[in-house]
Motif scaffolding. Sequence first.
Motif, short mmCIF file in Angstrom:
data_model
loop_
_atom_site.label_atom_id
_atom_site.label_comp_id
_atom_site.label_asym_id
_atom_site.label_seq_id
_atom_site.Cartn_x
_atom_site.Cartn_y
_atom_site.Cartn_z
N ILE A 240 0.85 -1.20 0.00
CA ILE A 240 0.00 0.00 0.00
C ILE A 240 0.88 1.24 0.00
N MET A 241 0.59 2.17 -0.89
CA MET A 241 1.24 3.49 -0.86
C MET A 241 0.26 4.45 -0.19
N PHE A 242 0.68 4.97 0.95
CA PHE A 242 -0.17 5.86 1.74
C PHE A 242 0.13 7.31 1.35
N ASN A 243 -0.89 8.02 0.90
CA ASN A 243 -0.70 9.39 0.39
C ASN A 243 -1.64 10.35 1.13
N ASN A 244 -1.08 11.08 2.08
CA ASN A 244 -1.89 12.10 2.76
C ASN A 244 -1.55 13.47 2.19
N PHE A 245 -2.56 14.13 1.63
CA PHE A 245 -2.37 15.41 0.96
C PHE A 245 -2.08 16.53 1.95
N HIS A 246 -1.33 17.52 1.49
CA HIS A 246 -1.10 18.73 2.27
C HIS A 246 -2.45 19.41 2.54
N PHE A 247 -2.58 20.00 3.71
CA PHE A 247 -3.85 20.64 4.08
C PHE A 247 -4.21 21.82 3.19
N ALA A 248 -3.24 22.34 2.42
CA ALA A 248 -3.54 23.45 1.50
C ALA A 248 -4.01 22.96 0.13
N GLU A 249 -4.08 21.65 -0.06
CA GLU A 249 -4.72 21.11 -1.27
C GLU A 249 -6.22 21.20 -1.04
N ILE A 250 -6.79 22.38 -1.31
CA ILE A 250 -8.18 22.61 -0.94
C ILE A 250 -9.13 21.69 -1.71
N GLU A 251 -9.06 21.74 -3.04
CA GLU A 251 -9.92 20.89 -3.86
C GLU A 251 -9.10 20.09 -4.87
N SER A 252 -7.82 19.98 -4.62
CA SER A 252 -6.92 19.31 -5.57
C SER A 252 -6.19 18.15 -4.91
N VAL A 253 -5.44 17.41 -5.71
CA VAL A 253 -4.59 16.33 -5.20
C VAL A 253 -3.14 16.69 -5.52
N ASN A 254 -2.21 15.87 -5.04
CA ASN A 254 -0.80 16.20 -5.27
C ASN A 254 -0.21 15.40 -6.43
N CYS A 255 1.00 15.75 -6.80
CA CYS A 255 1.68 15.05 -7.89
C CYS A 255 1.93 13.59 -7.55
N ARG A 256 2.16 13.31 -6.27
CA ARG A 256 2.39 11.95 -5.80
C ARG A 256 1.22 11.03 -6.17
N PHE A 257 0.01 11.59 -6.18
CA PHE A 257 -1.19 10.82 -6.54
C PHE A 257 -1.06 10.26 -7.96
N PHE A 258 -0.56 11.08 -8.88
CA PHE A 258 -0.41 10.66 -10.28
C PHE A 258 0.79 9.74 -10.44
N GLU A 259 1.88 10.05 -9.75
CA GLU A 259 3.08 9.20 -9.83
C GLU A 259 2.78 7.78 -9.37
N ALA A 260 2.12 7.66 -8.24
CA ALA A 260 1.85 6.34 -7.67
C ALA A 260 0.94 5.52 -8.58
N ASN A 261 -0.13 6.13 -9.04
CA ASN A 261 -1.04 5.42 -9.94
C ASN A 261 -0.36 5.09 -11.26
N GLY A 262 0.56 5.96 -11.70
CA GLY A 262 1.28 5.72 -12.94
C GLY A 262 2.34 4.65 -12.83
N CYS A 263 2.69 4.27 -11.60
CA CYS A 263 3.66 3.19 -11.39
C CYS A 263 2.97 1.85 -11.15
N GLY A 264 1.65 1.86 -11.12
CA GLY A 264 0.91 0.63 -10.87
C GLY A 264 0.72 0.31 -9.40
N ALA A 265 0.92 1.30 -8.54
CA ALA A 265 0.80 1.08 -7.09
C ALA A 265 -0.66 0.93 -6.67
N PHE A 266 -0.85 0.33 -5.50
CA PHE A 266 -2.15 0.42 -4.85
C PHE A 266 -2.04 1.56 -3.86
N GLN A 267 -2.86 2.59 -4.04
CA GLN A 267 -2.74 3.82 -3.27
C GLN A 267 -3.98 4.09 -2.43
#
Length: 339
Positions: A240-267
Amino acid sequence: MRIAIIGANAPDSMEWHFADAFQFAGYEAKIFDIYEKFPYTVKRLKHYFQVLDKIGRTYSDSYDRKRFLSVANSINEYNPDLVICFYRDIHPAFVDAVKSKNRRVIHVNPDALTSFGYQQVIAANYDALFTKDPYILEFMKNKAKLNAYIYNEAFNQRYNPKPACTKAEMEKEMNVDVMTYGTLYPYRARMVRALVDEGINVKLYGVVPHRFFDKALEKCYTGKYIVGEEKARTIYGAKIMFNNFHFAEIESVNCRFFEANGCGAFQLCDYKPILKDLLPVDPELVSFKTIDEGAEKVRYYLAHPEERYAIAEKVYQHFLEHYTYDHLIQYILKTVETL
């Protein structure tokens, strides 16, 4: 087309990935980094010179202007068709100095709203602004009357390629239950500490901040900063790749979200309404609204590997079809054509 990119010329930076995608597509692209000349090229002293430069640009407008007008001169000599800016603290005078009738100057903001500094992005006369956060987009368009557009971040399948083996095989090789990576800021450490206190085995990769690091997490820290193929293998190989977003990501996600999914991870990540637009599965399956829910889902998916594999593969195929940097630069170019 010749494209000038203003930002950090460092592997794995967003600027670097943009340049890679442009060059792969057959465009001429060059990164202009304000720290690419002496004395910043002296490796052992670079950090100290950068700190002094940052202080100077923060407290002296004339110095700040001079620094970026120097970069503007280099841009004009290069004579690009398009200028794409990534630094959030570019002096507005730079934009005026490089704009011309046949040259567009745009800004792509890769970070959350806490990175806006003195709001140079809003003060400058960009032809277009690209933000990943719908909250910021609404402000820019409807209140500041800026020519703003939404975009989704991306991943680089050439730099972070998904391993050829099955996820089950890589998990067996890595033997990691839960991992996360990046700078281990207090907000990230607090949430990871909650998992560790629940008896969950977590591995941490990235950078330990020089202040306020939770000593209870030292046993989890691997001391590794992962990039490229190693990053892809590590993310893919963790159960499991655990991804907790920064609190200033008001309505968005971070780059890590795309990287992990693009590597085939379970996130597993924080729940955001935007997830329903980004994911090909029900967001409730792969997100949490509280850290207690997050810990509960970690335990569930550790016990149900086949569900992890099926979700990870479906998400990976969707992201490969929609969210690479190759897709993103084409979206940017098509938008610029309408300006």
